[in-house]
Design a protein around this motif. Structure first.
Motif, PDB file in Angstrom:
ATOM      1  N   CYS A  17       0.853  -1.185   0.000  1.00 30.93           N
ATOM      2  CA  CYS A  17       0.000   0.000   0.000  1.00 30.93           C
ATOM      3  C   CYS A  17       0.894   1.242   0.000  1.00 30.93           C
ATOM      4  O   CYS A  17       1.840   1.331   0.790  1.00 30.93           O
ATOM      5  CB  CYS A  17      -0.900  -0.009   1.227  1.00 30.93           C
ATOM      6  SG  CYS A  17      -1.845   1.520   1.464  1.00 30.93           S
ATOM      7  N   THR A  18       0.589   2.217  -0.869  1.00 33.78           N
ATOM      8  CA  THR A  18       1.405   3.423  -0.942  1.00 33.78           C
ATOM      9  C   THR A  18       1.154   4.366   0.231  1.00 33.78           C
ATOM     10  O   THR A  18       1.933   5.302   0.434  1.00 33.78           O
ATOM     11  CB  THR A  18       1.147   4.187  -2.255  1.00 33.78           C
ATOM     12  OG1 THR A  18      -0.237   4.539  -2.342  1.00 33.78           O
ATOM     13  CG2 THR A  18       1.551   3.360  -3.461  1.00 33.78           C
ATOM     14  N   ASP A  19       0.109   4.133   1.017  1.00 27.20           N
ATOM     15  CA  ASP A  19      -0.201   5.009   2.148  1.00 27.20           C
ATOM     16  C   ASP A  19       0.349   4.465   3.460  1.00 27.20           C
ATOM     17  O   ASP A  19       1.174   5.107   4.102  1.00 27.20           O
ATOM     18  CB  ASP A  19      -1.713   5.222   2.238  1.00 27.20           C
ATOM     19  CG  ASP A  19      -2.095   6.316   3.215  1.00 27.20           C
ATOM     20  OD1 ASP A  19      -1.311   7.264   3.374  1.00 27.20           O
ATOM     21  OD2 ASP A  19      -3.177   6.228   3.809  1.00 27.20           O
ATOM     22  N   VAL A  39      -9.119  -8.824  -0.097  1.00 28.67           N
ATOM     23  CA  VAL A  39      -9.520  -7.616   0.615  1.00 28.67           C
ATOM     24  C   VAL A  39     -10.317  -6.656  -0.253  1.00 28.67           C
ATOM     25  O   VAL A  39     -10.517  -5.521   0.111  1.00 28.67           O
ATOM     26  CB  VAL A  39      -8.297  -6.866   1.204  1.00 28.67           C
ATOM     27  CG1 VAL A  39      -7.625  -7.686   2.276  1.00 28.67           C
ATOM     28  CG2 VAL A  39      -7.320  -6.463   0.123  1.00 28.67           C
ATOM     29  N   GLY A  40     -10.797  -7.093  -1.389  1.00 29.90           N
ATOM     30  CA  GLY A  40     -11.491  -6.188  -2.299  1.00 29.90           C
ATOM     31  C   GLY A  40     -10.480  -5.337  -3.045  1.00 29.90           C
ATOM     32  O   GLY A  40      -9.374  -5.775  -3.315  1.00 29.90           O
ATOM     33  N   ALA A  41     -10.818  -4.113  -3.331  1.00 30.65           N
ATOM     34  CA  ALA A  41      -9.936  -3.252  -4.122  1.00 30.65           C
ATOM     35  C   ALA A  41      -9.146  -2.260  -3.275  1.00 30.65           C
ATOM     36  O   ALA A  41      -8.354  -1.504  -3.809  1.00 30.65           O
ATOM     37  CB  ALA A  41     -10.757  -2.497  -5.160  1.00 30.65           C
ATOM     38  N   GLN A  42      -9.365  -2.262  -1.963  1.00 31.41           N
ATOM     39  CA  GLN A  42      -8.705  -1.291  -1.108  1.00 31.41           C
ATOM     40  C   GLN A  42      -7.952  -1.953   0.028  1.00 31.41           C
ATOM     41  O   GLN A  42      -8.319  -3.022   0.494  1.00 31.41           O
ATOM     42  CB  GLN A  42      -9.726  -0.329  -0.507  1.00 31.41           C
ATOM     43  CG  GLN A  42     -10.423   0.536  -1.505  1.00 31.41           C
ATOM     44  CD  GLN A  42     -11.392   1.491  -0.828  1.00 31.41           C
ATOM     45  OE1 GLN A  42     -11.892   1.212   0.255  1.00 31.41           O
ATOM     46  NE2 GLN A  42     -11.655   2.600  -1.474  1.00 31.41           N
ATOM     47  N   CYS A  43      -6.945  -1.254   0.493  1.00 29.56           N
ATOM     48  CA  CYS A  43      -6.211  -1.652   1.688  1.00 29.56           C
ATOM     49  C   CYS A  43      -7.120  -1.454   2.900  1.00 29.56           C
ATOM     50  O   CYS A  43      -8.115  -0.717   2.828  1.00 29.56           O
ATOM     51  CB  CYS A  43      -4.971  -0.761   1.804  1.00 29.56           C
ATOM     52  SG  CYS A  43      -3.973  -1.061   3.287  1.00 29.56           S
ATOM     53  N   ASN A  47      -6.934   3.108   1.323  1.00 33.44           N
ATOM     54  CA  ASN A  47      -6.203   3.493   0.117  1.00 33.44           C
ATOM     55  C   ASN A  47      -6.396   2.442  -0.977  1.00 33.44           C
ATOM     56  O   ASN A  47      -6.541   1.260  -0.685  1.00 33.44           O
ATOM     57  CB  ASN A  47      -4.709   3.632   0.445  1.00 33.44           C
ATOM     58  CG  ASN A  47      -3.895   4.170  -0.705  1.00 33.44           C
ATOM     59  OD1 ASN A  47      -4.347   4.990  -1.480  1.00 33.44           O
ATOM     60  ND2 ASN A  47      -2.667   3.707  -0.794  1.00 33.44           N
ATOM     61  N   ASP A  48      -6.370   2.876  -2.236  1.00 32.87           N
ATOM     62  CA  ASP A  48      -6.520   1.915  -3.331  1.00 32.87           C
ATOM     63  C   ASP A  48      -5.345   1.955  -4.306  1.00 32.87           C
ATOM     64  O   ASP A  48      -5.446   1.495  -5.430  1.00 32.87           O
ATOM     65  CB  ASP A  48      -7.837   2.129  -4.076  1.00 32.87           C
ATOM     66  CG  ASP A  48      -7.927   3.490  -4.747  1.00 32.87           C
ATOM     67  OD1 ASP A  48      -6.981   4.304  -4.613  1.00 32.87           O
ATOM     68  OD2 ASP A  48      -8.938   3.742  -5.404  1.00 32.87           O
ATOM     69  N   GLU A  49      -4.209   2.508  -3.859  1.00 28.96           N
ATOM     70  CA  GLU A  49      -3.008   2.541  -4.701  1.00 28.96           C
ATOM     71  C   GLU A  49      -1.947   1.622  -4.111  1.00 28.96           C
ATOM     72  O   GLU A  49      -1.633   1.697  -2.925  1.00 28.96           O
ATOM     73  CB  GLU A  49      -2.476   3.962  -4.810  1.00 28.96           C
ATOM     74  CG  GLU A  49      -3.427   4.889  -5.549  1.00 28.96           C
ATOM     75  CD  GLU A  49      -2.845   6.274  -5.701  1.00 28.96           C
ATOM     76  OE1 GLU A  49      -1.621   6.387  -5.911  1.00 28.96           O
ATOM     77  OE2 GLU A  49      -3.616   7.227  -5.599  1.00 28.96           O
ATOM     78  N   PHE A  50      -1.394   0.765  -4.984  1.00 23.05           N
ATOM     79  CA  PHE A  50      -0.405  -0.224  -4.569  1.00 23.05           C
ATOM     80  C   PHE A  50       0.783  -0.206  -5.523  1.00 23.05           C
ATOM     81  O   PHE A  50       0.639   0.173  -6.684  1.00 23.05           O
ATOM     82  CB  PHE A  50      -1.022  -1.633  -4.580  1.00 23.05           C
ATOM     83  CG  PHE A  50      -2.189  -1.775  -3.643  1.00 23.05           C
ATOM     84  CD1 PHE A  50      -1.980  -2.171  -2.327  1.00 23.05           C
ATOM     85  CD2 PHE A  50      -3.481  -1.524  -4.060  1.00 23.05           C
ATOM     86  CE1 PHE A  50      -3.058  -2.319  -1.454  1.00 23.05           C
ATOM     87  CE2 PHE A  50      -4.553  -1.661  -3.200  1.00 23.05           C
ATOM     88  CZ  PHE A  50      -4.336  -2.066  -1.895  1.00 23.05           C
TER      89      PHE A  50
END
Length: 56
Positions: A17-19, A39-43, A47-50
């Protein structure tokens, strides 16, 4: 009956996770993006950027 979203599958790599820095098993989606497994599309932080996980 409603359609369930598939969030599982065999992991191809690890992503971070970028966050918050959480690490998840992942698959590459059809467009070359990274999709966490289970986990679906989010951390868990929302956050949703990886990015690909680099050990070390």
């Amino acid at each position: 009956m409603s359609e369930r979203r598939r969030t599982g599958g065999a992991p191809e790599r690890l992503i971070r996770c970028t966050d918050c820095g959480g690490v998840y098993p992942a698959q590459t989606d059809g467009d070359g993006g990274l999709r966490p497994i289970g986990v679906g599309a989010q951390c868990s932080c929302g956050n949703d950027e990886f990015v690909p996980y680099q050990d070390g």
